[in-house]
Design an enzyme around this catalytic site. Structure first.
Site: not given
Lengths: 247, 685
Positions: B71, B364, B439, B463
């Site tokens: 990624g 959020r 998410h 991440e």
């Protein structure tokens, strides 16, 4: 919904492969096509039969990993990726055939899974701009006309799924390649390598066993991102220019 | 600092005894970062880069680095280290590096360019990120992130990333995620795709140059750690070739994990089907600390679950909340009615009601939690899934009336199309239905300022690490962190390690290699031998339900204790009753999934233990016991201003062997010291 599925099963690259007929029932029209296959696979697993191998990852139409030939159409009857195709696009009682992409350059790995490594090798041959990390000038150093930036973006939307190849009677990879040529060719940063890029990519494309383009247009019709056929014209033009330059 | 210094729960935590919640975990020594240099915060990174040792260009090709994941964090690092001349081996489980899930990020990427001259700066991006993370991130790492952000945009433009531009040809920016400056660069709704293609092309260029060896459809299943104590080092990985089934050994001078987040522990999430925790969890089991695993981000505007068949959830940009109004019926009896038939006075625009100042634009986590609350009350809409309706309306009727349909179409057309394609409903005619979905995870392997884990030679980026977002990540910051780590941070810090690491004497038949390889082979054989009654997916789905119910948007002591019990039971059943058909020497997708779910079944327990021990609410972690009178998250900085870094301990006694699970984890605290930013409690009322 109740459906009859004729699905290509092939245990490995050396196996001849064949269609196997399955029936699924109680399929919700809100399921995606791949979720319908998930349901079938759960049933097969419960019966002690090996599940059908197929590729998918993001399941939101952007990674390009999924791709099935569904009743003769790449990604099925809608203009979208297989993962974004929903069962409401089919009729109750319908018979659906499911095949892998068929192209010499995309050998079958197993069942519906193919090897699209040829696309990576085309990019390796020149589908980039050489800019080592740390060498970049300020991002505003070279303004790019909005029309050029927008066209570059349009071409850069290609997700590398291979539907264009699967749909083409020649199994040509020209739409995929033209999209990259157009993306990089529209930008000032892409100019220094423009001639070398197109020659190198075209050579690699032919070496991989993709066919030539005969302006049929199935590629663009099948493209889930709607990449227009004129990127192929751009490719041809860039190639002529490069050859004139003695590349 | 908050003024609440008492134990908010009166819980059964018993620190005097040295074990907690009846032996759920123990506490060990503190950890700290020793790599960030002293001095002013804006000089630290320059100083670290200068002090980090160099590797002579002629020696670089003799040094090898393994990078797992392609990624933004992994692809960018592999390309950059390849350009520098190192011998890089790049691994991904997908069929091409370009498939990595960074590709699905929609919104944009932040950078402190201040092109809009609207008062943005490195300092402000730093401040916004620390505040957004609810003061649970490490200042030094976040400052550096803000500092290198501008370089990312330069690099990407040079590679040909087609960012949105204005008519003058300069780059466009937008404001994103509730910040007051326009610092977000974007490429329509496909920013992640364009950035990833940029990194991918740079990576492929290095493959052609011969500096990077690319291994697609290869999954890392074990890390090789050699030596004891101070000499302990990561020296390679064991992978499975997913096509041939062959188990391969790859040795190197350093290993980088850029394998993404573990949101799929919830089964349903916006992650890709293949996203998993295996690479980081295997490293955790070998000694890498897992930090803040309970910090999860739940996104409020996703398309709801349509039935039991659901395999993943799709996010829609939260920009929809700028013009859409969120509501549910006031009365339960109206929930199955056509929403257009429900009168205005019978609708509850609950966000506008509870938060008049911010309305539908609350952060959020608040928007997500309130949606859950109204659905739990039985006022949700859409199909009944499980035992109740999981959806709320997002209504554009007013916006269409006010702006005209054409204007709404211009702004949100692609999102409306996506919604229509997935649900079969027309959002111009009838309100959209939305529901929150997992998410992103802020937690991940613990790393120091050099992005090195607690195993020397094992680095973690993107991440997969825990370092920059604290307890909550701001919009458009995931892409920024992935590329900051990959292009600019790791390549500068890893050279210090590579310059100093003694040459490896490890061979394929060394004990550390043989042991790691044997572990992988035994596990693989075991999955195929169990031949039980239940599919891998059925276990994964059940685990996901447990996590969503008890370790999702709202957590409580009672719920978490129950979840831990349920997960242990499920894990025990998994190793006894899972059915994986086929063989190990071919493409076998059930076998791949079995390995991933087995690791999720352990991670899930640790997430619950982490959530249980953190008796405060912060960012994405909301503990029912720790809220203000208004029902807002309440931090306890006096007790919990630390990173929880968990050490794995093997199960004890007769439980050893494949599938034995985990022993009692050990908590190592890293105190968070705020030198440059003052801690505040947030309020959106």
């Amino acid at each position: 919904m109740n459906l009859t599925l004729k699905i290509w099963r092939q245990s490995g690259p050396q196996d001849k492969g064949q269609f196997v007929t399955y029936r699924v029932s109680d399929i919700s029209p809100d399921m995606s096509f791949l979720e319908m296959l998930d349901v079938l696979n759960e049933e097969l697993n419960a019966k002690g039969e090996e599940p059908i191998a197929f590729d998918s990852d993001c399941r939101e139409g952007i990674c390009g990993m999924c791709g099935l030939m569904i009743s003769g159409h790449a990604h099925g009857p809608e203009k979208t990726t297989t993962c974004q195709l929903h069962m409401r696009s089919f009729k109750d009682g319908e018979t659906i055939t499911v095949e892998p992409w068929r192209a010499e350059a995309f050998p079958i790995v197993r069942d519906l899974v193919v090897d699209r490594g040829a696309f990576d090798r085309i990019i390796q041959s020149g589908g980039f701009i050489s800019a080592n990390t740390g060498s970049a000038p300020d991002a505003h150093a070279a303004p790019v006309p909005k029309t050029a930036a927008d066209r570059a973006f349009m071409a850069a939307e290609c997700i590398g799924c291979g539907a264009c190849v699967a749909a083409c009677p020649n199994a040509s990879g020209m739409l995929f390649m033209g999209a990259k040529i157009t993306h990089l060719g529209e930008l000032p940063q892409g100019q220094p390598e423009r001639d070398a890029r197109v020659v190198s990519m075209v050579n690699q494309h032919d070496h991989e066993g993709f066919g030539g383009c005969t302006n049929i247009g199935e590629c663009s019709q099948a493209c889930p991102k709607g990449i227009p056929q004129d990127v192929i014209s751009q490719l041809n033009k860039d190639l002529r220019t490069a050859l004139k330059h003695g590349r | 600092m908050t003024d609440n210094t008492t134990n908010p729960t009166g819980s059964s935590a018993d620190s005097a005894a040295g074990s907690f919640y009846g032996g759920m975990y123990t506490e060990g020594t503190k950890v700290a970062d020793h790599k960030a240099p002293d001095g002013p915060i804006d000089k630290k990174w320059t100083r670290r880069k200068f002090e980090a040792a160099l590797v002579n260009p002629a020696n670089r090709r003799k040094m090898s680095v393994i990078i797992v994941g392609t990624g933004l964090a992994g692809g960018a690092a592999a390309a950059t280290l390849g350009e520098a001349g190192y011998h890089v081996k790049s691994f991904c489980f997908q069929d091409s590096p370009r498939r990595a899930h960074s590709i699905a990020a929609q919104g944009g990427i932040n950078a402190a360019k201040n092109y809009k001259e609207d008062g943005d700066s490195i300092q402000r991006l730093f401040y916004d990120t620390v505040k957004g993370g609810d003061y649970r991130s490490r200042e030094t790492n976040v400052y550096r992130l803000a500092e290198v952000s501008a370089n990312i945009i330069d690099q990407c433009v040079a590679q040909g990333v087609p960012f949105a531009r204005e008519y003058g040809g300069l780059l466009d920016n937008r404001s994103f995620g509730g910040v007051q400056v326009s610092r977000t660069f974007y490429a329509r709704g496909q920013t992640g795709q364009q950035l990833l293609i940029g990194a991918y092309q740079a990576l492929e260029r290095q493959v052609a140059a011969g500096t990077v060896e690319q291994f697609t459809r290869h999954e890392m299943l074990e890390v090789i750690v050699d030596g004891e104590g101070e000499e302990r080092r990561a020296r390679g990985i064991i992978v499975r070739d997913l096509v041939t089934g062959e188990i391969e050994t790859h040795l190197a001078d350093a290993v980088v994990l850029a394998s993404g987040g573990y949101g799929n522990v919830f089964f349903l999430s916006t992650n890709a089907m293949g996203s998993n925790v295996t690479a980081t969890w295997r490293a955790h089991r070998k000694g890498a600390y897992m930090a803040n695993p309970c910090y999860t981000q739940i996104h409020p505007t996703c398309i709801p679950v349509s039935g039991e068949h659901q395999s993943k959830l799709t996010l829609m940009s939260e920009s929809l909340r700028n013009d859409g109004r969120i509501w549910v019926p006031k009365n339960r009896e109206d929930c199955d009615k056509d929403p257009r038939q429900i009168k205005e006075e019978d609708r509850d625009y609950y966000l506008e009601r509870i938060y008049p100042a911010f309305g539908n634009l609350v952060p959020r986590d608040i928007a997500s939690r309130q949606a859950k609350n109204v659905c739990d009350e039985g006022r949700g809409v859409g199909p009944v899934v499980g035992d109740f309706r999981r959806g709320v309306y997002l209504d554009f009727a007013d916006a269409i009336k006010r702006l005209g349909r054409a204007a709404v179409e211009e702004k949100y057309g692609n999102l409306f199309d996506m919604y229509a394609r997935i649900t079969g409903e027309n959002p111009y005619e009838t309100p959209m239905r939305i529901y929150p979905a997992v998410h992103y995870v802020m937690g991940g392997l613990w790393v120091d300022y050099d992005l090195q884990s607690s195993i020397p030679g094992l680095f973690v980026t993107g991440e997969a690490n825990f370092s920059d977002h604290g307890a909550n990540r701001l919009g458009a910051s995931a892409l920024m962190q992935g590329l900051a780590d990959g292009y600019f941070v790791l390549p500068n810090t890893i050279r210090d390690y590579l310059a100093k690491v003694p040459p490896s004497t490890l061979k394929e038949d060394s004990p550390a290699v043989v042991e790691a390889r044997k572990a992988v082979e035994e596990r693989t054989e075991r999955f195929l031998a169990i031949n039980g009654e239940r599919s891998v997916d059925s276990f994964h789905r059940e685990l996901g339900n447990i996590m969503w119910e008890y370790c999702g948007m709202e957590r409580s002591e009672e719920g978490l204790l129950k979840a831990i019990d349920l997960i242990r039971g499920l894990r025990e059943e998994f190793w006894r009753n899972v059915r994986v058909l086929g063989s190990a020497d071919t493409l076998n997708q059930s076998l791949e999934k079995a390995g991933r779910v087995a690791d999720f079944l352990e991670l899930g327990e640790l997430m619950c233990i982490d959530a249980l021990h953190r008796r405060e609410s912060c960012g994405g972690h909301f503990r029912a016991e720790s809220q203000t009178e208004d029902g807002e998250a309440l931090r306890h900085d006096d007790e919990f201003a630390y990173v929880a870094a968990w050490e794995f301990t093997p199960p004890s006694g007769e439980q050893e062997g494949v599938g034995a699970g985990m022993g009692t984890p050990v908590l190592h605290k890293e105190d968070l010291v705020y030198e440059f930013i003052e801690l505040k409690q947030r309020s959106y009322k």
